[in-house]
Design a protein around this motif. Structure first.
Motif, PDB file in Angstrom:
ATOM      1  N   VAL A   2       1.766   9.613  -4.410  1.00  0.00           N
ATOM      2  CA  VAL A   2       1.876   8.286  -3.837  1.00  0.00           C
ATOM      3  C   VAL A   2       2.100   7.264  -4.938  1.00  0.00           C
ATOM      4  O   VAL A   2       1.860   7.533  -6.105  1.00  0.00           O
ATOM      5  CB  VAL A   2       0.608   7.921  -3.036  1.00  0.00           C
ATOM      6  N   ALA A   3       2.549   6.084  -4.535  1.00  0.00           N
ATOM      7  CA  ALA A   3       3.037   5.118  -5.521  1.00  0.00           C
ATOM      8  C   ALA A   3       1.908   4.328  -6.160  1.00  0.00           C
ATOM      9  O   ALA A   3       1.705   3.153  -5.898  1.00  0.00           O
ATOM     10  CB  ALA A   3       4.016   4.157  -4.853  1.00  0.00           C
ATOM     11  N   GLU A   4       1.127   5.002  -7.016  1.00  0.00           N
ATOM     12  CA  GLU A   4       0.083   4.307  -7.725  1.00  0.00           C
ATOM     13  C   GLU A   4       0.324   4.333  -9.223  1.00  0.00           C
ATOM     14  O   GLU A   4      -0.504   3.964 -10.006  1.00  0.00           O
ATOM     15  CB  GLU A   4      -1.302   4.894  -7.391  1.00  0.00           C
ATOM     16  N   ALA A   6       3.489   3.451 -11.930  1.00  0.00           N
ATOM     17  CA  ALA A   6       4.858   2.957 -12.095  1.00  0.00           C
ATOM     18  C   ALA A   6       5.180   2.779 -13.568  1.00  0.00           C
ATOM     19  O   ALA A   6       4.380   2.277 -14.339  1.00  0.00           O
ATOM     20  CB  ALA A   6       5.027   1.626 -11.374  1.00  0.00           C
ATOM     21  N   THR A  21       0.591  -4.032  -4.638  1.00  0.00           N
ATOM     22  CA  THR A  21       0.408  -4.331  -3.220  1.00  0.00           C
ATOM     23  C   THR A  21      -0.387  -3.205  -2.576  1.00  0.00           C
ATOM     24  O   THR A  21      -0.078  -2.028  -2.772  1.00  0.00           O
ATOM     25  CB  THR A  21       1.766  -4.462  -2.508  1.00  0.00           C
ATOM     26  N   SER A  23      -1.941  -1.349   0.827  1.00  0.00           N
ATOM     27  CA  SER A  23      -1.875  -1.125   2.274  1.00  0.00           C
ATOM     28  C   SER A  23      -3.256  -0.730   2.773  1.00  0.00           C
ATOM     29  O   SER A  23      -4.083  -0.225   2.007  1.00  0.00           O
ATOM     30  CB  SER A  23      -0.868  -0.008   2.582  1.00  0.00           C
ATOM     31  N   ARG A 341      -3.437   3.298   0.148  1.00  0.00           N
ATOM     32  CA  ARG A 341      -2.121   3.420  -0.469  1.00  0.00           C
ATOM     33  C   ARG A 341      -1.794   2.159  -1.281  1.00  0.00           C
ATOM     34  O   ARG A 341      -2.030   1.037  -0.824  1.00  0.00           O
ATOM     35  CB  ARG A 341      -1.045   3.656   0.587  1.00  0.00           C
ATOM     36  N   VAL A 342      -1.248   2.371  -2.453  1.00  0.00           N
ATOM     37  CA  VAL A 342      -0.906   1.283  -3.371  1.00  0.00           C
ATOM     38  C   VAL A 342       0.562   1.389  -3.762  1.00  0.00           C
ATOM     39  O   VAL A 342       1.082   2.484  -3.983  1.00  0.00           O
ATOM     40  CB  VAL A 342      -1.797   1.342  -4.635  1.00  0.00           C
ATOM     41  N   LYS A 343       1.233   0.248  -3.850  1.00  0.00           N
ATOM     42  CA  LYS A 343       2.606   0.207  -4.319  1.00  0.00           C
ATOM     43  C   LYS A 343       2.681  -0.685  -5.551  1.00  0.00           C
ATOM     44  O   LYS A 343       2.110  -1.778  -5.571  1.00  0.00           O
ATOM     45  CB  LYS A 343       3.540  -0.328  -3.229  1.00  0.00           C
ATOM     46  N   ALA A 345       5.278  -2.376  -8.643  1.00  0.00           N
ATOM     47  CA  ALA A 345       6.590  -2.677  -9.212  1.00  0.00           C
ATOM     48  C   ALA A 345       6.351  -3.250 -10.600  1.00  0.00           C
ATOM     49  O   ALA A 345       5.615  -4.234 -10.751  1.00  0.00           O
ATOM     50  CB  ALA A 345       7.356  -3.674  -8.344  1.00  0.00           C
TER      51      ALA A 345
END
Length: 449
Positions: A2-4, A6, A21, A23, A341-343, A345
């Motif tokens: 998952v997008a943790e 970057a 961000t 969720s 869940r974490v995003k 950028a």
């Protein structure tokens, strides 16, 4: 994965920008007994002092309440025939005083049913409810390579033999909880074991060392980039997902009963450095995201302090926490609850990781944010409609390969085994989010609301 985590390639500016961000979608959880320790079984008899003396109880309590796993290669040697009464009494006192439970490994390598039954009877009587489970053997999928079984030894042979070991345990300790198989990355063994023992096993155990085994020629400076790399993090996530997929239908939790950065004692100068504290945070939380229920980090209670051990003996029943302990403790401070869940950028040059926890006991959203880059990170955490202040705790170190000087909100663990953090910092959250600046190679816990 998952997008943790970057990272952006390119030139390396003095700083980079990133947004985080969160969720409300839950993707995992972290429990109270998640962060544990693993030791060689033989060390209980041979000088390491597992007892409620000195600062050991306090050091364990500072990490929370978890599991002590006893196993390792020595559990399968002919010399290990069970615990001496004095050693078992000390272990009883330690588990009672600390609140930690134990996974205990009986000898399958040189198996003697009578000795196993007698030892299991004594261990069960001494530990009582603090016994999480009996295991049989250590890394049986490596018995042939280790010379403990002849060529041609199969998973079928192992299943027969481990069944006999479990019978011996139950003969001495009826209805005792069981654990296993403590294999390495051998799906052809773990899968059949999990299928056969589903319903009979309290916890499934697996082993994993992401860097493989250390060798004398290892260079900490050359390896530190790998330890903190997105590539290794992705490999760790894939391994965890593979393990948990094989036990999903069993209903029993999966524990990494033996793990650390590198096997063979760890990489001297790396496994005992500040880099290991940064690594272990990401490693622990990635495992929790992928369904792992606990991790036991390998080490000892002796003066062999230049490798992966979590605690280092410095005096009579006195231990000093190594840098990796601080990363484990900082993860403990994040709390228990659902992982969201974490995003992320990030701009060019950035290497940022982030995890979010919605605490089980209520309270504000908590985030763990790590800057694994040599550049300063300016991070904006999206908070929706929240306007107000947020609290920040920080983990820092003198340099990546420093073997001392790690601080949590300016504080270090005392000789007595406790820690008193400095007052948290505060930030103001606006429509643009909660702004957090992270120094190179540092971590922060941000509590919002």
């Amino acid at each position: 994965m998952v997008a943790e985590h970057a990272v952006q390639a390119g030139t390396s500016p003095a700083s980079y920008n990133a947004t985080v961000t969160v969720s409300e979608k839950a993707i995992g959880q972290i429990g109270r007994e998640y962060i544990g320790l693993s030791f060689e079984s033989s060390t209980i008899n041979n000088g390491d002092r597992y007892d409620a003396r000195g600062n050991l109880v306090a050091l364990l309590k500072t990490l929370g309440t978890s599991v002590l796993r006893f196993g390792g290669h020595s559990a399968d040697l002919a010399a290990f025939t069970g615990l001496k009464p004095s050693a078992l009494s000390g272990l009883h006192r330690l588990t009672k005083a600390s609140g930690w439970s134990a996974v205990y490994t009986e000898n399958l390598g040189v198996f003697n049913a009578g000795l196993v039954s007698a030892d299991a009877r004594r261990v069960r009587a001494a530990l009582g409810s603090k016994l999480l489970g009996f295991a049989c053997g250590n890394e049986p999928d490596q018995y042939v390579a280790g010379g403990m079984r002849p060529f041609g030894y199969t998973i079928g042979d192992y299943l027969t033999q481990v069944g006999e070991c479990y019978q011996a345990i139950r003969a001495g300790a009826p209805a005792a909880p069981l654990a296993g198989p403590d294999t390495t990355n051998t799906p052809a063994w773990f899968g059949p074991y999990a299928a056969r023992e589903a319903g009979a096993i309290r916890v499934f155990g697996q082993h994993y060392y992401p860097l493989g085994c250390a060798s004398g020629g290892d260079s900490p400076a050359a390896m530190v980039g790998t330890l903190l790399s997105p590539g290794l993090a992705a490999a760790e996530a894939a391994r965890f997902a593979s393990y948990t997929s094989q036990v999903k239908r069993s209903g029993a939790p999966l524990i990494m009963t033996e793990t650390n950065s590198a096997c063979g004692g760890g990489v001297k100068g790396l496994s005992n450095s500040y880099a290991s504290a940064l690594w272990v945070i990401d490693y622990l939380l990635t495992g929790a995201e992928h369904g792992v229920s606990g991790m036991n980090f390998t080490g000892g209670l002796n003066t062999l302090c230049t490798g992966y051990t979590v605690l280092c003996a410095t005096g009579n029943y006195i231990y000093r926490p190594q840098p990796i302990y601080y990363g484990m403790l900082f993860t403990h401070l994040l709390g228990v609850g659902k992982l969201l869940r974490v995003k992320i950028a990030a701009s060019s040059g950035g290497n940022l990781t982030a995890f979010a926890v919605r605490p089980a006991a209520g309270g504000g959203l908590r985030l763990m944010v790590e800057n694994l880059s040599q550049q300063q990170a300016s991070v904006a955490i999206g908070v929706g409609s929240y306007r107000g202040t947020a609290k920040v705790l920080r983990m820092t170190g003198p340099s990546l390969l420093a073997t001392s000087g790690v601080r949590l909100q300016g504080a270090s663990v005392t000789r007595k085994g406790g820690i008193k953090l400095g007052n948290p910092g505060t930030i103001t959250c606006t429509a643009g989010g909660c702004p957090v600046t992270l120094a190179p190679y540092s971590a922060a816990i941000v509590t919002i609301g």
